[in-house]
Motif scaffolding. Structure first.
Motif, PDB file in Angstrom:
ATOM      1  N   THR A 104       0.851  -1.187   0.000  1.00 19.12           N
ATOM      2  CA  THR A 104       0.000   0.000   0.000  1.00 19.12           C
ATOM      3  C   THR A 104       0.884   1.233   0.000  1.00 19.12           C
ATOM      4  OG1 THR A 104      -1.761  -1.150   1.177  1.00 19.12           O
ATOM      5  CG2 THR A 104      -1.822   1.248   1.231  1.00 19.12           C
ATOM      6  N   TRP A 105       0.540   2.149  -0.896  1.00 21.67           N
ATOM      7  CA  TRP A 105       1.254   3.411  -1.040  1.00 21.67           C
ATOM      8  C   TRP A 105       0.288   4.542  -0.698  1.00 21.67           C
ATOM      9  CZ3 TRP A 105       6.325   3.339  -3.170  1.00 21.67           C
ATOM     10  CH2 TRP A 105       6.732   2.098  -3.672  1.00 21.67           C
ATOM     11  N   THR A 106       0.743   5.528   0.097  1.00 22.92           N
ATOM     12  CA  THR A 106      -0.105   6.667   0.450  1.00 22.92           C
ATOM     13  C   THR A 106       0.491   7.947  -0.142  1.00 22.92           C
ATOM     14  OG1 THR A 106       1.055   6.940   2.556  1.00 22.92           O
ATOM     15  CG2 THR A 106      -0.955   5.632   2.580  1.00 22.92           C
ATOM     16  N   VAL A 107      -0.377   8.848  -0.526  1.00 20.08           N
ATOM     17  CA  VAL A 107       0.062  10.068  -1.184  1.00 20.08           C
ATOM     18  C   VAL A 107       0.801  10.981  -0.212  1.00 20.08           C
ATOM     19  CG1 VAL A 107      -2.084  11.390  -0.806  1.00 20.08           C
ATOM     20  CG2 VAL A 107      -0.640  11.874  -2.815  1.00 20.08           C
ATOM     21  N   ASP A 108       1.881  11.574  -0.697  1.00 18.57           N
ATOM     22  CA  ASP A 108       2.629  12.594   0.036  1.00 18.57           C
ATOM     23  C   ASP A 108       2.065  13.931  -0.426  1.00 18.57           C
ATOM     24  OD1 ASP A 108       4.390  14.492   0.961  1.00 18.57           O
ATOM     25  OD2 ASP A 108       6.194  13.478   0.228  1.00 18.57           O
ATOM     26  N   LYS A 109       1.167  14.496   0.358  1.00 20.15           N
ATOM     27  CA  LYS A 109       0.431  15.688  -0.061  1.00 20.15           C
ATOM     28  C   LYS A 109       1.332  16.898  -0.292  1.00 20.15           C
ATOM     29  CE  LYS A 109      -3.600  13.991   2.322  1.00 20.15           C
ATOM     30  NZ  LYS A 109      -4.542  14.196   3.413  1.00 20.15           N
ATOM     31  N   ALA A 110       2.514  16.908   0.324  1.00 15.76           N
ATOM     32  CA  ALA A 110       3.444  18.015   0.114  1.00 15.76           C
ATOM     33  C   ALA A 110       4.089  17.948  -1.272  1.00 15.76           C
ATOM     34  CB  ALA A 110       4.522  18.005   1.195  1.00 15.76           C
ATOM     35  N   HIS A 111       3.995  16.782  -1.908  1.00 11.96           N
ATOM     36  CA  HIS A 111       4.598  16.591  -3.231  1.00 11.96           C
ATOM     37  C   HIS A 111       3.559  16.027  -4.198  1.00 11.96           C
ATOM     38  CE1 HIS A 111       8.083  16.457  -0.432  1.00 11.96           C
ATOM     39  NE2 HIS A 111       8.552  17.311  -1.336  1.00 11.96           N
ATOM     40  N   ALA A 112       2.397  16.642  -4.218  1.00 13.40           N
ATOM     41  CA  ALA A 112       1.321  16.158  -5.085  1.00 13.40           C
ATOM     42  C   ALA A 112       0.429  17.314  -5.504  1.00 13.40           C
ATOM     43  CB  ALA A 112       0.497  15.096  -4.356  1.00 13.40           C
ATOM     44  N   LYS A 113      -0.117  17.197  -6.709  1.00 23.26           N
ATOM     45  CA  LYS A 113      -1.038  18.217  -7.208  1.00 23.26           C
ATOM     46  C   LYS A 113      -2.053  17.561  -8.121  1.00 23.26           C
ATOM     47  CE  LYS A 113      -1.379  22.549  -9.722  1.00 23.26           C
ATOM     48  NZ  LYS A 113      -0.688  23.588 -10.483  1.00 23.26           N
ATOM     49  N   LEU A 114      -3.328  17.887  -7.896  1.00 23.84           N
ATOM     50  CA  LEU A 114      -4.405  17.451  -8.780  1.00 23.84           C
ATOM     51  C   LEU A 114      -4.875  18.682  -9.535  1.00 23.84           C
ATOM     52  CD1 LEU A 114      -6.507  15.504  -9.895  1.00 23.84           C
ATOM     53  CD2 LEU A 114      -7.937  16.062  -7.935  1.00 23.84           C
ATOM     54  N   GLY A 115      -4.459  18.782 -10.792  1.00 21.03           N
ATOM     55  CA  GLY A 115      -4.767  19.956 -11.582  1.00 21.03           C
ATOM     56  C   GLY A 115      -5.716  19.660 -12.728  1.00 21.03           C
ATOM     57  N   PHE A 116      -6.252  20.735 -13.291  1.00 23.93           N
ATOM     58  CA  PHE A 116      -7.140  20.625 -14.444  1.00 23.93           C
ATOM     59  C   PHE A 116      -7.029  21.916 -15.244  1.00 23.93           C
ATOM     60  CE2 PHE A 116      -9.578  22.609 -11.088  1.00 23.93           C
ATOM     61  CZ  PHE A 116     -10.207  23.669 -11.743  1.00 23.93           C
TER      62      PHE A 116
END
Length: 193
Positions: free
Chosen positions: A26-38
């Motif tokens: 299981t892998w969890t997102v590192d929110k400091a190094h993530a972006k959900l863009g559009f």
């Protein structure tokens, strides 16, 4: 006959024990190094970009790569940002996302298949604005080691296109004002749990 049966049983046991069972990772997102863009095209001449600031995601991989992995993603619709307060307020309103009524968007994968090398095709159900549709995303996966924590990390770049009309978003705005197609672009780093 007993000797042959015993030899066969030992051979089969040795054969089965030779295979290493790989536990799901299981892998969890590192929110400091993530972006959900559009991005969406405005007046058929310029792209307006935005992102969701509050989200969570996990990936569960059954083997030593991401083939047949599963993705679970949620985002707070109220966290949408286009760097323009007036526009963000409008997007959150009932003519677009209606965040008061539909506060969360989710994505659950149904298929995560390797295409070649580090390239994958991810298919799943996106629930947005109270509507669930199957979408397809292209993914590039990279893995490595964090030299500081000495833990495995994985990075994903996901791209795809959805239609706002499929999700009943902004129906009063024709495609000459806002494109029907919305391009999704996500980059995320994950760490092993």
């Amino acid at each position: 006959m007993k000797k042959v049966t015993m030899i066969a049983a030992v051979s089969i046991s040795a054969f089965l024990l030779a295979f290493k069972t790989i536990a799901p990772t299981t892998w969890t997102v590192d929110k400091a190094h993530a972006k959900l863009g559009f991005s969406i095209t405005h007046l058929m001449v310029s792209d307006v970009e935005g992102s969701f600031k509050s989200f969570d995601a996990t990936i569960t991989a059954p083997g030593d790569d991401f083939n047949n992995a599963t993705v679970d993603f949620t985002a707070d619709a109220n966290s949408i940002s286009t760097d323009n307060d007036a526009r963000d307020k409008h997007i959150k309103g009932d003519s677009f996302l209606d965040v008061a009524k539909f506060p969360t968007l989710t994505f659950k994968s149904t298929s995560f298949k390797k295409v070649s090398g580090n390239n994958y095709k991810v298919v799943g159900n996106l629930t947005l604005h109270g509507v669930t549709k199957t979408i397809s995303l292209d993914a590039i996966a990279r893995t490595g080691m964090n030299p500081m924590s000495k833990k495995a990390v994985a990075g994903f770049k996901l791209t795809g296109v959805i239609k706002r009309s499929d999700f009943n978003i902004g129906a009063s705005f024709p495609s000459g004002v806002l494109s029907d197609e919305v391009t999704l672009d996500a980059n995320a780093e994950f760490g092993q749990k």
